[in-house]
Scaffold this motif. Structure first.
Motif, short mmCIF file in Angstrom:
data_model
loop_
_atom_site.label_atom_id
_atom_site.label_comp_id
_atom_site.label_asym_id
_atom_site.label_seq_id
_atom_site.Cartn_x
_atom_site.Cartn_y
_atom_site.Cartn_z
N TRP A 181 -1.80 12.19 -10.30
CA TRP A 181 -2.54 11.87 -9.07
C TRP A 181 -3.88 11.20 -9.41
O TRP A 181 -4.26 10.21 -8.79
CB TRP A 181 -2.74 13.12 -8.25
CG TRP A 181 -3.45 12.85 -6.95
CD1 TRP A 181 -4.74 13.18 -6.64
CD2 TRP A 181 -2.93 12.18 -5.82
NE1 TRP A 181 -5.03 12.76 -5.37
CE2 TRP A 181 -3.93 12.13 -4.85
CE3 TRP A 181 -1.69 11.60 -5.54
CZ2 TRP A 181 -3.75 11.52 -3.61
CZ3 TRP A 181 -1.51 11.01 -4.30
CH2 TRP A 181 -2.53 10.97 -3.36
N ARG A 182 -4.58 11.75 -10.41
CA ARG A 182 -5.84 11.12 -10.84
C ARG A 182 -5.60 9.70 -11.35
O ARG A 182 -6.39 8.80 -11.07
CB ARG A 182 -6.52 11.96 -11.93
CG ARG A 182 -7.30 13.13 -11.41
CD ARG A 182 -8.20 13.74 -12.47
NE ARG A 182 -7.51 14.03 -13.72
CZ ARG A 182 -6.81 15.14 -13.97
NH1 ARG A 182 -6.74 16.08 -13.04
NH2 ARG A 182 -6.22 15.32 -15.12
N TYR A 183 -4.52 9.50 -12.09
CA TYR A 183 -4.19 8.17 -12.58
C TYR A 183 -4.00 7.21 -11.41
O TYR A 183 -4.52 6.09 -11.40
CB TYR A 183 -2.93 8.21 -13.45
CG TYR A 183 -2.47 6.85 -13.88
CD1 TYR A 183 -3.06 6.19 -14.95
CD2 TYR A 183 -1.44 6.19 -13.20
CE1 TYR A 183 -2.66 4.93 -15.33
CE2 TYR A 183 -1.03 4.93 -13.57
CZ TYR A 183 -1.63 4.30 -14.64
OH TYR A 183 -1.23 3.05 -15.01
N LEU A 184 -3.24 7.64 -10.41
CA LEU A 184 -3.01 6.79 -9.25
C LEU A 184 -4.29 6.46 -8.51
O LEU A 184 -4.55 5.31 -8.15
CB LEU A 184 -2.04 7.46 -8.28
CG LEU A 184 -0.56 7.38 -8.62
CD1 LEU A 184 0.25 8.21 -7.63
CD2 LEU A 184 -0.08 5.95 -8.63
N LYS B 197 -6.32 2.75 -8.30
CA LYS B 197 -7.10 2.62 -7.05
C LYS B 197 -6.24 2.76 -5.81
O LYS B 197 -6.41 2.06 -4.82
CB LYS B 197 -7.86 1.28 -7.02
CG LYS B 197 -8.73 1.03 -8.22
CD LYS B 197 -9.83 2.04 -8.32
CE LYS B 197 -10.75 1.70 -9.48
NZ LYS B 197 -11.35 2.83 -10.11
N VAL B 198 -5.29 3.68 -5.86
CA VAL B 198 -4.46 3.97 -4.70
C VAL B 198 -5.24 4.90 -3.80
O VAL B 198 -5.68 5.95 -4.24
CB VAL B 198 -3.13 4.63 -5.12
CG1 VAL B 198 -2.34 5.09 -3.91
CG2 VAL B 198 -2.31 3.66 -5.97
N ALA B 199 -5.41 4.51 -2.57
CA ALA B 199 -6.16 5.33 -1.62
C ALA B 199 -5.24 6.43 -1.08
O ALA B 199 -4.15 6.14 -0.59
CB ALA B 199 -6.68 4.47 -0.48
N ASP C 134 0.81 -1.22 0.00
CA ASP C 134 0.00 0.00 0.00
C ASP C 134 0.85 1.27 0.00
O ASP C 134 0.31 2.37 0.02
CB ASP C 134 -0.96 0.01 1.19
CG ASP C 134 -0.24 0.02 2.53
OD1 ASP C 134 0.94 -0.39 2.57
OD2 ASP C 134 -0.86 0.42 3.51
N MET C 135 2.15 1.13 -0.05
CA MET C 135 3.02 2.30 -0.10
C MET C 135 3.29 2.67 -1.56
O MET C 135 3.68 1.81 -2.35
CB MET C 135 4.34 2.01 0.60
CG MET C 135 4.17 1.72 2.09
SD MET C 135 5.67 1.10 2.87
CE MET C 135 6.66 2.57 2.86
N VAL C 136 3.06 3.93 -1.90
CA VAL C 136 3.23 4.38 -3.28
C VAL C 136 4.02 5.68 -3.28
O VAL C 136 3.83 6.55 -2.44
CB VAL C 136 1.86 4.61 -3.96
CG1 VAL C 136 2.03 5.20 -5.35
CG2 VAL C 136 1.10 3.30 -4.03
#
Length: 164
Positions: free
Chosen positions: A146-149, A154-156, A88-90
């Motif tokens: 950011w929108r892509y992520l 589906k990065v929260a 979950d780390m991006v």
């Protein structure tokens, strides 16, 4: 005599002001060329298998668009394994003002130690991205990445953590 000295001083000051104004105007006209130094595709290391082997990350090309219609390219980087890194780390990473993303491929190895997966994206006009770089474009690019992520991957959104 004093009047002659005064006239020469005024001429020198006017000449100096014109030189300064010319330098400032030239800098303003050439600002973009002095800030951004893009290198276009195919210059660089673009074979994802080679970059993966060198960096220890599995890479995937990703393309996304900005609000002004520019198509951007980035890499989705998934580390093979990094101690203490969770899925979950991006890390959203911008490669800088010169070259292109493939010139920073060696930084994937360092980045994977600090974040799990990541999108490395580039400015318009760099590498495989369309358009021309600009300050306004940089903000639009960051929003698009950011929108892509958040929308595609589906990065929260969560807590921001600075790299060590």
């Amino acid at each position: 005599m004093v009047a002659g000295i005064r006239r020469r001083l005024v001429r020198w000051l006017v000449a100096l002001a014109l030189v300064c104004a010319t330098i400032v105007a030239g800098a303003m006209l050439l600002e973009r060329q002095m800030i951004y130094f893009p290198t276009r595709y195919p210059d660089g290391l673009w074979a994802l298998e080679d970059v993966t082997r060198h960096s220890g990350c599995t890479l995937e090309d990703c393309f996304f668009g900005t609000e002004d219609g520019i198509r951007l390219h980035g890499w989705w980087c998934r580390p093979a394994h990094a101690e203490g890194v969770t899925a979950d780390m991006v890390l959203l990473w911008f490669h800088g003002n010169a070259g292109n993303l493939s010139h920073r491929a060696d930084l994937n190895a360092a980045a994977r130690e600090d974040a799990g997966t990541g999108v490395h994206r580039r400015l318009p006009g760099y590498g495989r991205s369309e358009g021309r770089p600009s300050e306004k474009g940089l903000y639009l690019d960051a929003e698009a990445a950011w929108r892509y992520l958040t929308n595609e991957r589906k990065v929260a959104p969560g807590e921001d953590r600075a790299a060590r």
